[in-house]
Scaffold this active site. Sequence first.
Site, PDB file in Angstrom:
ATOM      1  N   HIS A  17       0.856  -1.191   0.000  1.00 25.11           N
ATOM      2  CA  HIS A  17       0.000   0.000   0.000  1.00 25.11           C
ATOM      3  C   HIS A  17       0.890   1.239   0.000  1.00 25.11           C
ATOM      4  O   HIS A  17       1.281   1.749   1.046  1.00 25.11           O
ATOM      5  CB  HIS A  17      -0.920   0.004   1.224  1.00 25.11           C
ATOM      6  CG  HIS A  17      -2.034   1.009   1.132  1.00 25.11           C
ATOM      7  ND1 HIS A  17      -3.362   0.651   1.091  1.00 25.11           N
ATOM      8  CD2 HIS A  17      -2.020   2.357   1.056  1.00 25.11           C
ATOM      9  CE1 HIS A  17      -4.113   1.735   0.999  1.00 25.11           C
ATOM     10  NE2 HIS A  17      -3.312   2.801   0.986  1.00 25.11           N
ATOM     11  N   HIS A  19       1.301   4.879  -2.383  1.00 27.90           N
ATOM     12  CA  HIS A  19       0.797   5.715  -3.469  1.00 27.90           C
ATOM     13  C   HIS A  19       1.956   6.370  -4.217  1.00 27.90           C
ATOM     14  O   HIS A  19       2.792   7.045  -3.607  1.00 27.90           O
ATOM     15  CB  HIS A  19      -0.143   6.792  -2.930  1.00 27.90           C
ATOM     16  CG  HIS A  19      -1.432   6.253  -2.402  1.00 27.90           C
ATOM     17  ND1 HIS A  19      -2.577   6.194  -3.173  1.00 27.90           N
ATOM     18  CD2 HIS A  19      -1.763   5.744  -1.188  1.00 27.90           C
ATOM     19  CE1 HIS A  19      -3.564   5.679  -2.439  1.00 27.90           C
ATOM     20  NE2 HIS A  19      -3.089   5.394  -1.237  1.00 27.90           N
ATOM     21  N   ASP A  21       1.864   8.910  -6.236  1.00 25.45           N
ATOM     22  CA  ASP A  21       1.802  10.363  -6.130  1.00 25.45           C
ATOM     23  C   ASP A  21       1.950  10.854  -4.696  1.00 25.45           C
ATOM     24  O   ASP A  21       1.919  12.062  -4.451  1.00 25.45           O
ATOM     25  CB  ASP A  21       0.503  10.900  -6.744  1.00 25.45           C
ATOM     26  CG  ASP A  21      -0.733  10.169  -6.254  1.00 25.45           C
ATOM     27  OD1 ASP A  21      -0.594   9.106  -5.627  1.00 25.45           O
ATOM     28  OD2 ASP A  21      -1.851  10.657  -6.500  1.00 25.45           O
ATOM     29  N   GLY A 178      -9.241   7.877  -2.525  1.00 29.79           N
ATOM     30  CA  GLY A 178      -9.746   9.232  -2.397  1.00 29.79           C
ATOM     31  C   GLY A 178     -10.695   9.346  -1.220  1.00 29.79           C
ATOM     32  O   GLY A 178     -10.704   8.511  -0.315  1.00 29.79           O
ATOM     33  N   HIS A 205      -9.842   0.727  -0.766  1.00 23.09           N
ATOM     34  CA  HIS A 205      -9.703   1.541   0.435  1.00 23.09           C
ATOM     35  C   HIS A 205     -11.008   1.468   1.233  1.00 23.09           C
ATOM     36  O   HIS A 205     -12.086   1.781   0.714  1.00 23.09           O
ATOM     37  CB  HIS A 205      -9.445   2.999   0.067  1.00 23.09           C
ATOM     38  CG  HIS A 205      -8.016   3.323  -0.235  1.00 23.09           C
ATOM     39  ND1 HIS A 205      -7.372   2.897  -1.378  1.00 23.09           N
ATOM     40  CD2 HIS A 205      -7.106   4.053   0.466  1.00 23.09           C
ATOM     41  CE1 HIS A 205      -6.126   3.358  -1.380  1.00 23.09           C
ATOM     42  NE2 HIS A 205      -5.943   4.063  -0.267  1.00 23.09           N
ATOM     43  N   GLU A 208     -10.987   3.453   6.866  1.00 25.80           N
ATOM     44  CA  GLU A 208     -10.023   4.484   7.261  1.00 25.80           C
ATOM     45  C   GLU A 208     -10.814   5.721   7.688  1.00 25.80           C
ATOM     46  O   GLU A 208     -11.009   5.960   8.872  1.00 25.80           O
ATOM     47  CB  GLU A 208      -9.069   4.804   6.105  1.00 25.80           C
ATOM     48  CG  GLU A 208      -8.017   5.848   6.469  1.00 25.80           C
ATOM     49  CD  GLU A 208      -7.258   6.355   5.257  1.00 25.80           C
ATOM     50  OE1 GLU A 208      -6.185   6.948   5.460  1.00 25.80           O
ATOM     51  OE2 GLU A 208      -7.738   6.198   4.117  1.00 25.80           O
ATOM     52  N   ASP A 297       2.009   3.933   2.939  1.00 29.60           N
ATOM     53  CA  ASP A 297       0.909   4.728   2.400  1.00 29.60           C
ATOM     54  C   ASP A 297       1.423   5.845   1.497  1.00 29.60           C
ATOM     55  O   ASP A 297       1.313   5.759   0.279  1.00 29.60           O
ATOM     56  CB  ASP A 297       0.033   5.285   3.522  1.00 29.60           C
ATOM     57  CG  ASP A 297      -1.342   5.736   3.030  1.00 29.60           C
ATOM     58  OD1 ASP A 297      -1.692   5.436   1.869  1.00 29.60           O
ATOM     59  OD2 ASP A 297      -2.072   6.384   3.794  1.00 29.60           O
TER      60      ASP A 297
END
Length: 359
Positions: A17, A19, A21, A178, A205, A208, A297
Amino acid sequence: MTLAPDLLRSLPKVSLHDHLDGGLRPATVFGIATEIGHPLPADSPEALGRWFAESANSGSLVRYLETFDHTIAVMQTPEHLRRVAREFVEDLAADGVVYGEARWAPEQHTRGGLSEADAVEAVRDGLTEGMLVCADRGHRLQVQQLVTSMRHVEPSTRIAELALAYRDQGVAGFDIAGAEDGFPAERFLPAFQLLKQASFPYTIHAGEAAGVDSIWGALQVCSANRIGHGVRIVEDITSNDDGSVTLGRLAAYVRDQQIPLELCPSSNAQTGAVASLDAHPFPLLDGLGFVVTVNSDNQLMSGTTLSHEMGVLVDHLGYDLDGLERITLNAAASAFLPHPLREELIDDVILPGFEAARG
Protein backbone atom coordinates in the site's frame (compact mmCIF):
# COMPACT_ATOMS: atom_id res chain seq x y z
CA MET A 1 13.06 -3.47 22.70
CA THR A 2 14.58 -1.54 19.82
CA LEU A 3 16.21 -2.50 16.54
CA ALA A 4 18.89 -0.39 14.89
CA PRO A 5 17.81 1.63 11.83
CA ASP A 6 20.53 -0.01 9.73
CA LEU A 7 19.20 -3.45 10.63
CA LEU A 8 15.64 -2.42 9.76
CA ARG A 9 16.78 -1.09 6.38
CA SER A 10 18.59 -4.33 5.66
CA LEU A 11 15.47 -6.45 6.11
CA PRO A 12 13.70 -7.65 2.95
CA LYS A 13 10.36 -5.87 2.71
CA VAL A 14 7.12 -6.15 0.78
CA SER A 15 5.19 -2.94 0.11
CA LEU A 16 1.51 -3.41 -0.76
CA HIS A 17 0.00 0.00 0.00
CA ASP A 18 2.12 2.84 -1.36
CA HIS A 19 0.80 5.71 -3.47
CA LEU A 20 3.03 6.77 -6.35
CA ASP A 21 1.80 10.36 -6.13
CA GLY A 22 2.47 10.31 -2.39
CA GLY A 23 6.04 9.09 -2.71
CA LEU A 24 7.86 11.82 -4.61
CA ARG A 25 11.13 13.31 -3.41
CA PRO A 26 10.70 16.92 -2.21
CA ALA A 27 13.53 17.98 -4.52
CA THR A 28 11.71 16.43 -7.48
CA VAL A 29 8.45 18.22 -6.68
CA PHE A 30 10.35 21.48 -6.23
CA GLY A 31 12.41 21.08 -9.40
CA ILE A 32 9.55 20.16 -11.72
CA ALA A 33 7.22 22.77 -10.20
CA THR A 34 9.86 25.43 -10.82
CA GLU A 35 10.27 24.18 -14.39
CA ILE A 36 6.55 24.32 -15.21
CA GLY A 37 5.68 27.39 -13.16
CA HIS A 38 3.47 25.66 -10.61
CA PRO A 39 3.28 27.70 -7.36
CA LEU A 40 4.38 25.97 -4.17
CA PRO A 41 3.89 26.81 -0.48
CA ALA A 42 7.67 26.75 0.19
CA ASP A 43 10.82 28.26 -1.30
CA SER A 44 13.22 25.30 -1.05
CA PRO A 45 13.09 21.51 -1.25
CA GLU A 46 13.83 21.26 2.47
CA ALA A 47 11.07 23.68 3.41
CA LEU A 48 8.70 21.92 1.04
CA GLY A 49 9.39 18.59 2.71
CA ARG A 50 8.56 20.15 6.08
CA TRP A 51 5.34 21.66 4.68
CA PHE A 52 4.16 18.27 3.44
CA ALA A 53 4.88 16.68 6.82
CA GLU A 54 3.13 19.45 8.77
CA SER A 55 0.06 19.30 6.53
CA ALA A 56 -0.12 15.53 6.86
CA ASN A 57 -0.05 15.80 10.65
CA SER A 58 -3.25 17.84 10.74
CA GLY A 59 -5.41 14.90 11.83
CA SER A 60 -7.75 15.40 8.89
CA LEU A 61 -7.94 13.07 5.91
CA VAL A 62 -9.37 15.90 3.79
CA ARG A 63 -6.37 18.15 4.59
CA TYR A 64 -4.05 15.19 4.05
CA LEU A 65 -5.49 14.62 0.59
CA GLU A 66 -5.09 18.31 -0.34
CA THR A 67 -1.31 17.90 -0.36
CA PHE A 68 -1.67 15.80 -3.50
CA ASP A 69 -2.57 18.91 -5.49
CA HIS A 70 1.13 19.69 -5.71
CA THR A 71 2.45 16.21 -6.46
CA ILE A 72 -0.15 15.52 -9.14
CA ALA A 73 0.63 18.89 -10.75
CA VAL A 74 4.20 17.78 -11.48
CA MET A 75 3.15 14.41 -12.93
CA GLN A 76 1.46 15.51 -16.16
CA THR A 77 3.98 14.61 -18.91
CA PRO A 78 5.54 11.32 -19.98
CA GLU A 79 8.99 12.53 -18.94
CA HIS A 80 7.88 13.59 -15.49
CA LEU A 81 5.85 10.43 -14.91
CA ARG A 82 8.80 8.27 -15.93
CA ARG A 83 11.11 10.19 -13.63
CA VAL A 84 8.78 9.93 -10.66
CA ALA A 85 8.25 6.19 -11.25
CA ARG A 86 11.98 5.53 -11.68
CA GLU A 87 12.87 7.41 -8.49
CA PHE A 88 10.05 5.65 -6.64
CA VAL A 89 11.66 2.29 -7.43
CA GLU A 90 15.13 3.53 -6.52
CA ASP A 91 13.87 4.79 -3.16
CA LEU A 92 12.14 1.47 -2.43
CA ALA A 93 15.34 -0.40 -3.23
CA ALA A 94 17.36 1.87 -0.96
CA ASP A 95 14.94 0.97 1.83
CA GLY A 96 15.32 -2.79 1.32
CA VAL A 97 12.03 -3.41 -0.51
CA VAL A 98 12.12 -6.54 -2.68
CA TYR A 99 8.55 -6.38 -3.98
CA GLY A 100 6.28 -3.37 -4.27
CA GLU A 101 2.98 -2.23 -5.71
CA ALA A 102 2.62 1.42 -6.75
CA ARG A 103 -0.97 2.62 -6.77
CA TRP A 104 -2.05 5.74 -8.61
CA ALA A 105 -4.96 7.16 -10.61
CA PRO A 106 -4.27 7.72 -14.34
CA GLU A 107 -7.38 9.91 -14.62
CA GLN A 108 -5.55 12.59 -12.60
CA HIS A 109 -2.65 12.84 -15.05
CA THR A 110 -4.27 14.01 -18.30
CA ARG A 111 -4.14 17.80 -17.85
CA GLY A 112 -1.19 18.12 -20.20
CA GLY A 113 -2.85 16.22 -23.01
CA LEU A 114 -1.88 12.65 -22.12
CA SER A 115 -4.44 9.93 -22.51
CA GLU A 116 -4.92 7.62 -19.55
CA ALA A 117 -3.25 4.85 -21.56
CA ASP A 118 -0.28 7.16 -22.28
CA ALA A 119 0.07 7.78 -18.56
CA VAL A 120 0.01 4.06 -17.72
CA GLU A 121 2.69 3.41 -20.32
CA ALA A 122 4.89 6.23 -18.99
CA VAL A 123 4.70 4.83 -15.45
CA ARG A 124 5.31 1.34 -16.80
CA ASP A 125 8.47 2.55 -18.54
CA GLY A 126 9.66 4.47 -15.48
CA LEU A 127 9.19 1.49 -13.17
CA THR A 128 11.09 -0.70 -15.65
CA GLU A 129 13.94 1.82 -15.85
CA GLY A 130 14.10 1.93 -12.06
CA MET A 131 14.22 -1.85 -11.73
CA LEU A 132 17.02 -2.06 -14.32
CA VAL A 133 19.03 0.65 -12.57
CA CYS A 134 18.63 -1.09 -9.23
CA ALA A 135 19.58 -4.47 -10.70
CA ASP A 136 22.77 -2.92 -12.05
CA ARG A 137 23.49 -1.73 -8.50
CA GLY A 138 23.02 -5.24 -7.16
CA HIS A 139 19.50 -4.92 -5.74
CA ARG A 140 16.81 -6.83 -7.59
CA LEU A 141 13.19 -5.99 -6.91
CA GLN A 142 9.87 -6.11 -8.69
CA VAL A 143 7.47 -3.16 -8.64
CA GLN A 144 4.06 -3.34 -10.32
CA GLN A 145 1.22 -0.88 -10.81
CA LEU A 146 -2.17 -0.85 -9.14
CA VAL A 147 -4.36 1.29 -11.39
CA THR A 148 -6.82 3.32 -9.35
CA SER A 149 -10.17 5.04 -9.83
CA MET A 150 -11.02 8.10 -7.74
CA ARG A 151 -14.11 7.24 -5.75
CA HIS A 152 -15.64 10.75 -5.69
CA VAL A 153 -16.02 10.99 -9.49
CA GLU A 154 -18.93 9.63 -11.50
CA PRO A 155 -18.52 5.84 -11.36
CA SER A 156 -17.63 4.04 -14.57
CA THR A 157 -15.84 0.91 -15.74
CA ARG A 158 -13.33 2.90 -17.82
CA ILE A 159 -10.33 2.64 -15.48
CA ALA A 160 -11.07 -1.00 -14.73
CA GLU A 161 -10.99 -1.67 -18.47
CA LEU A 162 -7.68 0.21 -18.66
CA ALA A 163 -6.22 -1.99 -15.91
CA LEU A 164 -7.29 -5.10 -17.79
CA ALA A 165 -5.78 -3.81 -21.03
CA TYR A 166 -2.37 -3.56 -19.34
CA ARG A 167 -2.58 -6.62 -17.08
CA ASP A 168 0.30 -8.27 -18.95
CA GLN A 169 2.39 -5.08 -18.93
CA GLY A 170 3.03 -4.58 -15.25
CA VAL A 171 -0.46 -3.71 -14.00
CA ALA A 172 -1.09 -6.18 -11.18
CA GLY A 173 -4.41 -4.97 -9.82
CA PHE A 174 -7.02 -2.26 -9.32
CA ASP A 175 -8.09 0.02 -6.48
CA ILE A 176 -10.43 2.88 -5.67
CA ALA A 177 -9.06 5.69 -3.51
CA GLY A 178 -9.75 9.23 -2.40
CA ALA A 179 -12.40 10.69 -0.09
CA GLU A 180 -13.91 7.58 1.50
CA ASP A 181 -16.68 8.95 3.70
CA GLY A 182 -19.83 9.48 1.63
CA PHE A 183 -18.49 7.63 -1.43
CA PRO A 184 -19.01 3.91 -0.75
CA ALA A 185 -17.27 1.30 -2.83
CA GLU A 186 -20.64 -0.04 -3.95
CA ARG A 187 -20.92 2.90 -6.37
CA PHE A 188 -18.25 1.16 -8.46
CA LEU A 189 -19.89 -2.28 -8.35
CA PRO A 190 -20.04 -2.65 -12.18
CA ALA A 191 -16.27 -2.09 -12.35
CA PHE A 192 -15.64 -4.69 -9.66
CA GLN A 193 -17.96 -7.16 -11.35
CA LEU A 194 -16.06 -6.66 -14.61
CA LEU A 195 -12.74 -7.31 -12.87
CA LYS A 196 -14.05 -10.34 -10.99
CA GLN A 197 -15.39 -11.85 -14.21
CA ALA A 198 -11.97 -11.28 -15.80
CA SER A 199 -10.22 -13.04 -12.86
CA PHE A 200 -8.29 -9.87 -11.99
CA PRO A 201 -7.45 -8.97 -8.37
CA TYR A 202 -8.28 -5.72 -6.64
CA THR A 203 -8.02 -3.98 -3.31
CA ILE A 204 -10.39 -1.33 -1.96
CA HIS A 205 -9.70 1.54 0.44
CA ALA A 206 -12.10 1.03 3.35
CA GLY A 207 -12.19 1.36 7.11
CA GLU A 208 -10.02 4.48 7.26
CA ALA A 209 -12.13 7.66 7.07
CA ALA A 210 -15.32 5.58 7.10
CA GLY A 211 -16.18 2.80 9.51
CA VAL A 212 -17.18 -0.84 9.54
CA ASP A 213 -19.94 -0.35 6.98
CA SER A 214 -17.34 0.64 4.40
CA ILE A 215 -15.43 -2.58 5.01
CA TRP A 216 -18.65 -4.58 4.76
CA GLY A 217 -19.46 -2.99 1.39
CA ALA A 218 -15.95 -3.53 0.05
CA LEU A 219 -16.05 -7.20 0.97
CA GLN A 220 -19.62 -8.42 0.95
CA VAL A 221 -20.88 -6.40 -2.01
CA CYS A 222 -17.72 -5.71 -4.03
CA SER A 223 -15.71 -8.87 -3.16
CA ALA A 224 -12.33 -7.18 -2.58
CA ASN A 225 -9.26 -9.41 -2.43
CA ARG A 226 -7.60 -7.09 0.10
CA ILE A 227 -8.64 -4.09 2.18
CA GLY A 228 -6.68 -0.86 1.98
CA HIS A 229 -6.22 0.22 5.61
CA GLY A 230 -9.19 -1.53 7.27
CA VAL A 231 -8.00 -0.34 10.65
CA ARG A 232 -11.52 0.48 11.81
CA ILE A 233 -12.48 -3.19 11.80
CA VAL A 234 -11.74 -2.85 15.54
CA GLU A 235 -15.11 -1.13 15.83
CA ASP A 236 -16.59 -4.62 15.35
CA ILE A 237 -14.49 -6.07 18.19
CA THR A 238 -15.73 -5.78 21.78
CA SER A 239 -13.47 -5.85 24.84
CA ASN A 240 -14.93 -7.84 27.73
CA ASP A 241 -14.51 -7.25 31.46
CA ASP A 242 -12.42 -10.40 31.85
CA GLY A 243 -9.83 -9.19 29.33
CA SER A 244 -11.11 -11.30 26.44
CA VAL A 245 -12.57 -9.93 23.22
CA THR A 246 -15.59 -10.83 21.15
CA LEU A 247 -15.53 -10.50 17.39
CA GLY A 248 -18.59 -9.26 15.57
CA ARG A 249 -19.81 -11.06 12.47
CA LEU A 250 -17.82 -8.97 10.02
CA ALA A 251 -14.61 -8.97 12.06
CA ALA A 252 -14.87 -12.74 12.40
CA TYR A 253 -15.39 -13.04 8.65
CA VAL A 254 -12.31 -10.90 7.88
CA ARG A 255 -10.22 -13.00 10.23
CA ASP A 256 -11.62 -16.40 9.28
CA GLN A 257 -11.40 -15.75 5.53
CA GLN A 258 -7.89 -14.34 6.05
CA ILE A 259 -8.61 -11.11 4.15
CA PRO A 260 -5.33 -9.13 4.13
CA LEU A 261 -5.41 -5.72 5.81
CA GLU A 262 -3.04 -3.08 4.42
CA LEU A 263 -2.36 -1.19 7.65
CA CYS A 264 -0.37 2.06 7.58
CA PRO A 265 0.46 3.07 11.19
CA SER A 266 1.87 6.59 10.71
CA SER A 267 -0.75 7.56 8.14
CA ASN A 268 -3.55 6.08 10.26
CA ALA A 269 -2.49 8.28 13.17
CA GLN A 270 -2.05 11.38 11.00
CA THR A 271 -5.51 11.13 9.43
CA GLY A 272 -7.23 10.41 12.71
CA ALA A 273 -8.18 6.83 11.89
CA VAL A 274 -6.49 5.92 15.21
CA ALA A 275 -5.89 8.14 18.22
CA SER A 276 -2.12 7.72 18.29
CA LEU A 277 0.67 5.38 17.26
CA ASP A 278 0.68 3.83 20.75
CA ALA A 279 -3.05 3.16 20.43
CA HIS A 280 -2.84 1.52 17.00
CA PRO A 281 -4.67 -1.84 17.03
CA PHE A 282 -2.01 -3.53 14.90
CA PRO A 283 -0.85 -5.93 17.67
CA LEU A 284 -4.44 -6.65 18.73
CA LEU A 285 -5.43 -7.66 15.21
CA ASP A 286 -2.19 -9.59 14.72
CA GLY A 287 -2.68 -11.47 17.99
CA LEU A 288 -6.25 -12.40 17.04
CA GLY A 289 -5.09 -13.99 13.80
CA PHE A 290 -5.95 -11.31 11.26
CA VAL A 291 -3.68 -11.09 8.20
CA VAL A 292 -2.02 -7.77 8.96
CA THR A 293 0.60 -6.10 6.78
CA VAL A 294 2.58 -2.92 7.41
CA ASN A 295 2.81 -0.19 4.77
CA SER A 296 3.97 3.40 4.32
CA ASP A 297 0.91 4.73 2.40
CA ASN A 298 2.50 8.04 1.34
CA GLN A 299 6.21 8.34 1.92
CA LEU A 300 6.36 12.08 1.22
CA MET A 301 3.29 13.22 3.14
CA SER A 302 3.98 11.01 6.14
CA GLY A 303 7.74 11.58 6.03
CA THR A 304 8.20 7.84 6.24
CA THR A 305 9.58 4.68 4.69
CA LEU A 306 8.70 1.05 5.19
CA SER A 307 11.76 0.72 7.44
CA HIS A 308 10.44 3.61 9.52
CA GLU A 309 7.02 1.94 9.78
CA MET A 310 8.72 -1.22 11.00
CA GLY A 311 10.50 0.95 13.56
CA VAL A 312 7.12 2.28 14.68
CA LEU A 313 5.97 -1.28 15.29
CA VAL A 314 9.09 -1.97 17.33
CA ASP A 315 9.26 1.26 19.33
CA HIS A 316 5.55 1.89 19.91
CA LEU A 317 3.88 -1.51 19.67
CA GLY A 318 6.39 -4.01 21.07
CA TYR A 319 7.40 -5.90 17.92
CA ASP A 320 10.62 -7.87 17.62
CA LEU A 321 12.41 -9.42 14.64
CA ASP A 322 10.18 -12.49 14.68
CA GLY A 323 7.08 -10.30 14.56
CA LEU A 324 8.45 -8.27 11.66
CA GLU A 325 9.20 -11.48 9.80
CA ARG A 326 5.66 -12.76 10.38
CA ILE A 327 3.98 -9.67 8.96
CA THR A 328 6.43 -9.54 6.03
CA LEU A 329 5.47 -13.12 5.20
CA ASN A 330 1.81 -12.03 5.39
CA ALA A 331 2.53 -9.32 2.83
CA ALA A 332 4.44 -11.61 0.50
CA ALA A 333 1.65 -14.18 0.59
CA SER A 334 -0.90 -11.40 -0.14
CA ALA A 335 0.94 -9.83 -3.09
CA PHE A 336 -0.81 -9.65 -6.44
CA LEU A 337 1.64 -12.13 -7.90
CA PRO A 338 1.17 -15.65 -9.28
CA HIS A 339 1.35 -18.21 -6.47
CA PRO A 340 4.68 -19.75 -7.62
CA LEU A 341 6.29 -16.30 -7.59
CA ARG A 342 4.95 -15.61 -4.10
CA GLU A 343 6.46 -18.89 -2.92
CA GLU A 344 9.75 -18.01 -4.59
CA LEU A 345 9.74 -14.58 -2.96
CA ILE A 346 9.19 -16.14 0.45
CA ASP A 347 11.60 -19.07 0.15
CA ASP A 348 14.43 -17.39 -1.75
CA VAL A 349 14.32 -13.82 -0.45
CA ILE A 350 12.25 -13.18 2.69
CA LEU A 351 13.21 -16.15 4.84
CA PRO A 352 16.96 -16.03 3.99
CA GLY A 353 16.98 -12.26 4.51
CA PHE A 354 15.57 -12.47 8.01
CA GLU A 355 17.83 -15.40 8.85
CA ALA A 356 20.83 -13.32 7.80
CA ALA A 357 19.59 -10.46 10.00
CA ARG A 358 19.64 -12.77 13.01
CA GLY A 359 23.31 -13.42 12.36
